[in-house]
Design an enzyme around this catalytic site. Structure first.
Site, PDB file in Angstrom:
ATOM      1  N   GLY D 170       0.825  -1.196   0.000  1.00 41.32           N
ATOM      2  CA  GLY D 170       0.000   0.000   0.000  1.00 41.32           C
ATOM      3  C   GLY D 170       0.857   1.242   0.000  1.00 41.32           C
ATOM      4  O   GLY D 170       2.056   1.209   0.308  1.00 41.32           O
ATOM      5  N   CYS D 171       0.236   2.364  -0.311  1.00 42.81           N
ATOM      6  CA  CYS D 171       0.987   3.616  -0.404  1.00 42.81           C
ATOM      7  C   CYS D 171       1.495   4.071   0.962  1.00 42.81           C
ATOM      8  O   CYS D 171       2.660   4.436   1.110  1.00 42.81           O
ATOM      9  CB  CYS D 171       0.125   4.696  -1.053  1.00 42.81           C
ATOM     10  SG  CYS D 171      -1.515   4.901  -0.327  1.00 42.81           S
TER      11      CYS D 171
END
Lengths: 368, 368, 368, 368
Positions: D170-171
């Site tokens: 994920g970011c």
């Protein structure tokens, strides 16, 4: 002051207070109307109506705009609206308003409609412009269209004051007509070849989510849209022709600007008398709008930024003349959700209810 | 790829690599030039010059744009520039460039000037438009003005390739002329009454701090500026007249848009032949720009957003025709710092150094 | 309403109206103060003072904020200020205020200072934190520092009401202290290891142009600054310690956010009693702020956006508890130029002049 | 260069070019993947798959990203994907990927999944965190979860190179783990009480329209969301624990920032050894990332702005130490759609296909 009279939104309106229903409360038009009426000493919101949000507590929809007693949003029921209110502000999608309005008028509720449904004097003209809505609806209210008053208070004040139904103008027509009409009326410009290059913030696209209005898409970009044939072209022309007394043809191009609010209209027209200066033309505007507190004509060389009118019901106008080319350049800045929509609606309500038009309307921006 | 050839910026240019001095390195024009040349396989930056930043490590000024070996910024010394470079890109305030350019040309350095100093064929014309600079400078280089090539590669490609001095066009002229020139050349539009309504991001105001360009001031606002008589008016007209073969008078109005980059020009002109359609006019543009990879003509009904060309050297053009009014509407989007400034400078450099014009220039945007 | 009492700014103040001088009128602090006092029924601006802008017509500096009779900006002359005003709001760079304040106090003018000069009870402490200003000034007003009241109205209301000199808190301290103090006072959290991660719009950087505050630089970016040792750290700690009754050490990190206004403080602290829930902690805040109309405590699960308080004097607070980690998370949103600066100043003025603290202050935002 | 090898996207891949299918092409993850692979010399897109957009010409969906030969978007057919491609990048909503992935793996297609479906080693853990998706899907692929490699190339490079299935992080986890892991690995910080205060642009919310992501709503505002219990908390903890060798508990709070791209993570942790300086801690990071071109460790006192890494696959890290409080402050900036999503996916693809990890990835931002 903003907080000075919290009771006016509670429904416990005094005898001198006009009661207002706001229908379509959670869209931007409805939200602005509620915010503007908050603290108004003569208009009290007594009915909150909405389809999607009916049955919900107001605070659960809009925690950022607390209302006294945190009311429930109600269904759109003409009978109950008529019981609760003297006036209704309709902030509904184009087409829907024409279904509700007759039912309210029959019950004695005077209506300010923020949609386009009653902006054309001719139902046929509306049907040509709003083709899709016309196909779905089979309207037969040509008489209502004819009787409705186009709600530009600076030009139709007395008619608005006496009207049962007022159609508040579109945001682009408002910004474009205000500087243009005085010159058309006095025959100072050619009525063909007028160019209206307009720029609007994204809140004009409404609160229903659309991909093109996402911050990720609309930010850091400017783009034209609806080039040639945008619906507001005909709305501007109708009013322009009424004032000019003959046919007006103009080119209208809107652009989407990466900001929330604000609408700037840059209008180009050819002067008939090449000797007119920017000062002369500024005087023309000042003479017309001298007693209209919602209009401010700027001195020559000062050009309006939309930020200067943000959150206010003001239009700031400026004129420049190019003596070399004979072109008149008109600039007009408004807040598209206030003077371009809900604020103008409240201005009409004020007239209808017997108040000064600017009553309760903010005229001074916060800067920056 | 961006990272594929780090050696080209180190000064160890190969025999086939042209050496480039970038003067005015820490302003936006200089920064963009450096960024665009980073990774260019045929042009190597071998001299970084700047007045205010001379003597400083590059990384201390611009930590966000690491350069190989982290060079020092050097003073602007013509002799040393000539030793180090075959070409110079000058990104200096208007007026300063005219002082440096002759010294570089004398030493055999070919110059791409990003300022306005050599954009007019006539020094007198320049002095009329850039009055203040002219008063301060007492320029006597009318011959240089006459010999300089206006650096619009799609129209002056061969002349640029052979030039000693190229004046890169202004950002507004670039965006406005690209869609307009084909119609002027073929005599398809009236040459008076042309309206150019342009919109630019704030980076066009440069990197030197100004109150009006603060985020707090420029954000959430659109406003016109320089209405009637903006300097780019005459620059557009000069090139338009050259192509049209006779006088062109146009109305140019720039607007400041709350975004960093991007420039949109919306141009209105009256068609001579009322029978021309949007498709016809699109074909006109496509025919002219078919073999120019930096120009993309969009299909009818697709209008360019500046975001679509951000960080690229592309101009996206679109045409619409209003058969009702006889107006032609041209839309043109560029990145004001790339195709509108430094990218066009590199495009010129490419031609001068014998490369394809688009060599090393990004043509595909990141979206969103 | 905004427009309801235009006379109060004309200097023709009624006998019941307190007269206010605004010094530093064209910066953001001064502008906000003027805008907030516009329409205030009990406070009238009777003196506009500024150094850079002295002698200029107000409209030539700020065409976007028309004032009645368009006054001239005057020089900063203590004698004339004392003649014209009962109160002075000083919006001057740090250091300058300490030069002017004693002269005003001596002449009986009560002062609200928006700078940091009198925020520390100890001059020595100030000199350690504002090192550069201290070196330039050689202040000897330790007694004034000791007597000045820290202008957080929800905590020091009575003292402010009686004060001759009030130091309005910084924007970050205001947002951070409001949610934190109740928990410190009641001993519910550990007093070490507190983290304050704050985010502010760029207007906090003031109106004097700086490269880092250009739209082109600050837009489309978030970045920390002043990491470890930012001056507001000690200001927050001083007040926190006063309320907690012993030493408080916290980590404060500000971040610059690409927006004009708004400040969000996210505060992390360890709960002493692991059994406390988010509801419990919300009740703690509600109990403290129940009778403070400028503070709104949101229900559990509703988190404040700075937009919800923009252009208002409100602080919106929210609490969340992580029972897994024992962390308390406090969120606090204000408008940095209103509750974080000029609005808080007016709130103090209100108390000093005998009005309710929220008099004339907007508490309801426009949305969106 | 961007434009140097247009053939690689045409499907006419050379024998040395790996063929890639991009599934979910018109969302932001798909768009970025296409843009990044455009011009990649070793990876060619040979299949464009999408559900909603199947059957449409690419240019009709995304006129702003012209692809060679303007392909049609195809349905998501595992058989045809396997015929056309060696690798697939899946950019699908959480849950959907777990349906498609096994079918691709069975047919020999190696998969980089941008969703969260395979980021947890344990299917049970995933089901606890992604409760709703788990209820709808009844996944039984615990073995795939166990075998999938977490695609953080700087930490799992060799495993990624050999993997059949890579789950791109994920970011928020990417930005947070990169600065944190070296300190956890070397035992330099306490493993409880870690605070991760993160800030992201709105493109992280995807391209499907949501009210909260409208420019009109998200602009001019910062707000926290998902406070306590955001799904990325557990993802960060899983990887942190793997590296630390024991339990890690952290507090993660994301905030929405009014910008398109960019993600900043500010991480607070207590140093075990109070004698460590910012320089020491910077050296720790530099030692770990010295040979990783996508990571840049900034000098002490230089703090990263997200704009510095926009449109690049770089993470910029910075460290500060507060010797007074014993806190370590880590700052980490990435582009959420590149190093935080699609760029990291391409980085993984590069490793899987035998290229250097940074091949074809932009590492230098355009500024401003």
């Amino acid at each position: 002051m903003d907080s000075s009279n919290p009771s006016v939104l509670t429904g416990m309106a005094s005898s001198r207070t006009a009661r207002v229903a706001v229908i379509g409360a959670s869209g931007y038009g409805g939200l602005q109307t509620l915010r503007l009426l908050h603290g108004h000493h003569g208009l009290a919101v007594t009915y909150l109506g909405g389809e999607r949000s009916a049955g919900q507590r107001w605070s659960s929809i809009c925690p950022f705009l607390p209302l006294p007693d945190d009311p429930f949003v109600q269904t759109v029921d003409p009978e109950r609206i008529a019981d609760a209110a003297d006036f209704a502000v309709l902030s509904l999608p184009n087409g829907l308003s024409s279904q509700l309005t007759p039912q309210l008028l029959q019950r004695g509720v005077r209506v300010v409609d923020l949609s386009a449904d009653f902006r054309y004097r001719s139902l046929d003209r509306w049907s040509q412009v709003y083709v899709q809505e016309a196909q779905n609806l089979k309207r037969q209210d040509a008489d209502l269209c004819r009787d409705a008053v186009y709600g530009l208070p600076e030009w139709h004040g007395p008619a608005i004051a006496g009207a049962a139904l007022v159609a508040a103008p579109g945001c682009f027509p408002t910004a474009s007509l205000l500087p243009l009409l005085p010159f058309l009326k006095q025959g100072l410009i050619e009525t063909d070849g007028i160019i209206v290059d307009a720029k609007t913030g994204t809140s004009g696209g409404g609160r229903v989510p659309k991909q093109s209005m996402l911050l990720a898409e609309a930010s850091e970009a400017i783009a034209p849209y609806g080039v040639v044939g945008h619906r507001h072209t005909s709305e501007i022309e109708q009013m322009a022709e009424e004032v000019a007394g003959h046919t007006v043809q103009l080119q209208f191009t809107p652009h989407l600007v990466p900001m929330v609010r604000g609408l700037l209209s840059t209008v180009y027209a050819r002067l008939r008398d090449p000797g007119l200066t920017a000062e002369d033309c500024t005087t023309v505007l000042q003479a017309v709008y001298r007693h209209h507190p919602c209009i401010e004509v700027l001195p020559v060389g000062t050009y309006p930024a939309t930020k200067w009118v943000r959150h206010t019901n003001k239009a700031m106008l400026s004129v420049q003349v190019d003596t070399r080319t004979g072109q008149l350049v008109l600039m007009s800045a408004i807040d598209n959700l206030v003077k371009g929509q809900a604020g103008q609606g409240v201005q009409c309500l004020n007239l209808m209810a017997g108040f000064d038009p600017e009553t309760g309307l903010p005229l001074q921006a916060f800067y920056p």
